[in-house]
Scaffold this motif. Structure first.
Motif, PDB file in Angstrom:
ATOM      1  N   PHE A   1     -13.070  -3.912  -1.496  1.00  0.00           N
ATOM      2  CA  PHE A   1     -12.248  -2.830  -0.951  1.00  0.00           C
ATOM      3  C   PHE A   1     -11.008  -3.387  -0.257  1.00  0.00           C
ATOM      4  N   LEU A   2     -11.180  -4.488   0.443  1.00  0.00           N
ATOM      5  CA  LEU A   2     -10.044  -5.093   1.126  1.00  0.00           C
ATOM      6  C   LEU A   2      -8.999  -5.573   0.124  1.00  0.00           C
ATOM      7  N   ILE A   3      -9.448  -6.194  -0.960  1.00  0.00           N
ATOM      8  CA  ILE A   3      -8.519  -6.673  -1.998  1.00  0.00           C
ATOM      9  C   ILE A   3      -7.768  -5.495  -2.619  1.00  0.00           C
ATOM     10  N   LEU A   4      -8.492  -4.408  -2.913  1.00  0.00           N
ATOM     11  CA  LEU A   4      -7.850  -3.219  -3.475  1.00  0.00           C
ATOM     12  C   LEU A   4      -6.837  -2.628  -2.500  1.00  0.00           C
ATOM     13  N   TYR A   5      -7.200  -2.632  -1.214  1.00  0.00           N
ATOM     14  CA  TYR A   5      -6.295  -2.105  -0.181  1.00  0.00           C
ATOM     15  C   TYR A   5      -5.013  -2.918  -0.131  1.00  0.00           C
ATOM     16  N   ILE A   6      -5.137  -4.244  -0.134  1.00  0.00           N
ATOM     17  CA  ILE A   6      -3.951  -5.109  -0.089  1.00  0.00           C
ATOM     18  C   ILE A   6      -3.108  -4.921  -1.342  1.00  0.00           C
ATOM     19  N   LEU A   7      -3.778  -4.772  -2.514  1.00  0.00           N
ATOM     20  CA  LEU A   7      -3.062  -4.557  -3.772  1.00  0.00           C
ATOM     21  C   LEU A   7      -2.285  -3.243  -3.736  1.00  0.00           C
ATOM     22  N   MET A   8      -2.924  -2.164  -3.243  1.00  0.00           N
ATOM     23  CA  MET A   8      -2.258  -0.869  -3.149  1.00  0.00           C
ATOM     24  C   MET A   8      -1.060  -0.935  -2.202  1.00  0.00           C
ATOM     25  N   ASN A   9      -1.213  -1.655  -1.098  1.00  0.00           N
ATOM     26  CA  ASN A   9      -0.094  -1.795  -0.167  1.00  0.00           C
ATOM     27  C   ASN A   9       1.072  -2.544  -0.812  1.00  0.00           C
ATOM     28  N   LYS A  10       0.747  -3.572  -1.594  1.00  0.00           N
ATOM     29  CA  LYS A  10       1.794  -4.325  -2.290  1.00  0.00           C
ATOM     30  C   LYS A  10       2.521  -3.432  -3.295  1.00  0.00           C
ATOM     31  N   LEU A  11       1.748  -2.641  -4.050  1.00  0.00           N
ATOM     32  CA  LEU A  11       2.339  -1.750  -5.048  1.00  0.00           C
ATOM     33  C   LEU A  11       3.205  -0.677  -4.391  1.00  0.00           C
ATOM     34  N   SER A  12       2.782  -0.220  -3.195  1.00  0.00           N
ATOM     35  CA  SER A  12       3.522   0.842  -2.521  1.00  0.00           C
ATOM     36  C   SER A  12       4.898   0.374  -2.048  1.00  0.00           C
ATOM     37  N   LEU A  13       5.122  -0.956  -2.006  1.00  0.00           N
ATOM     38  CA  LEU A  13       6.428  -1.488  -1.641  1.00  0.00           C
ATOM     39  C   LEU A  13       7.401  -1.466  -2.811  1.00  0.00           C
ATOM     40  N   ASN A  14       6.849  -1.272  -4.017  1.00  0.00           N
ATOM     41  CA  ASN A  14       7.674  -1.207  -5.224  1.00  0.00           C
ATOM     42  C   ASN A  14       8.115   0.240  -5.455  1.00  0.00           C
TER      43      ASN A  14
END
Length: 244
Positions: A68-81
């Protein structure tokens, strides 16, 4: 005996340590004003990580929490795009524009007029007509921009020169000297004790000092623990009740 130590001592400490580490990795944003992703991570990790306290599935719970933490970090990274942000991040909603309440915005965010007025009062405004723009942000916080004639007076409006803000630097907290701040200011304890003596206090009376901070004038400002003055009868120190 080993089983009791594991269940009642080691297991809770390990679970707590893992949860704390995961939230530290997630960052401050995940534990402050939360977005949808932040809430999802908090609830998911909280539920998953508490599972081992009742069962013996510690490795599997840790695995899912990390996923879940990895998915959360990935979603945050994508939200910057910018290409992904419009799909992943909730856009702000206008509640008031040019003094006029946007009823569609209220219905979308399921806010009542009373709740909106309460949000305005929290910002120091009573009349929606004084608001140029009010929007509800992704975090649920209502941002308010008042009209020109309703905004607080600024220093530049008075056309006077203002001094730069100075944040007092704590040197004593609850009777304890903060040596790292003294070092930052290139001062030592001798200088601090001299300043205390100028205020009428000795080094032995440090316990009386709740807060001692250096102000913009380079002087020491003191906030004292007056509760130790049991026999004082100063009218300015009156406290309502029958314990005087």
């Amino acid at each position: 005996m080993v089983g009791y130590v594991w269940v009642f001592l080691l297991k809770p400490v390990i679970v707590f340590s893992i949860a704390y580490t995961l939230f530290r990795i997630a960052g401050k944003k995940a534990v402050s004003q939360m977005t949808n992703f932040d809430l999802l991570l908090t609830f998911a990790v909280g539920t998953i990580i508490s599972e081992p306290i009742l069962t013996s599935k510690l490795p599997m719970s840790v695995y899912y929490a990390i996923c879940f933490l990895i998915l959360y970090i990935l979603m945050n990274k994508l939200s910057l795009n910018n290409k992904w942000r419009w799909m992943l991040v909730v856009s702000p909603t206008v509640l008031i524009r040019n003094g006029d309440i946007d009823e569609r915005g209220l219905r979308k965010e399921k806010l009542t007029i009373n709740e909106l007025l309460g949000k305005l009062r929290e910002k120091g405004f009573a009349d929606p007509a004084d608001i140029d723009l009010a929007i509800i942000e992704e975090t649920g916080v209502v941002s308010v921009i008042p009209k020109e004639e309703a905004r607080p007076v600024q220093v530049r409006d008075l056309k006077i020169d203002a001094e730069r803000n100075f944040i007092p630097i704590p040197l004593i907290l609850d009777g304890e000297i903060l040596d790292h701040n003294l070092k930052y200011l290139k001062k030592n304890r001798s200088w601090l004790f001299e300043k205390l003596e100028e205020k009428g206090y000795s080094a032995k009376e440090l316990s009386l000092v709740t807060l001692g901070a250096m102000n913009s004038n380079g002087d020491l400002s003191l906030d004292l623990n007056m509760s130790q003055d049991a026999n004082t009868h100063d009218p300015y120190l009156y406290k309502p009740g029958n314990k005087n």
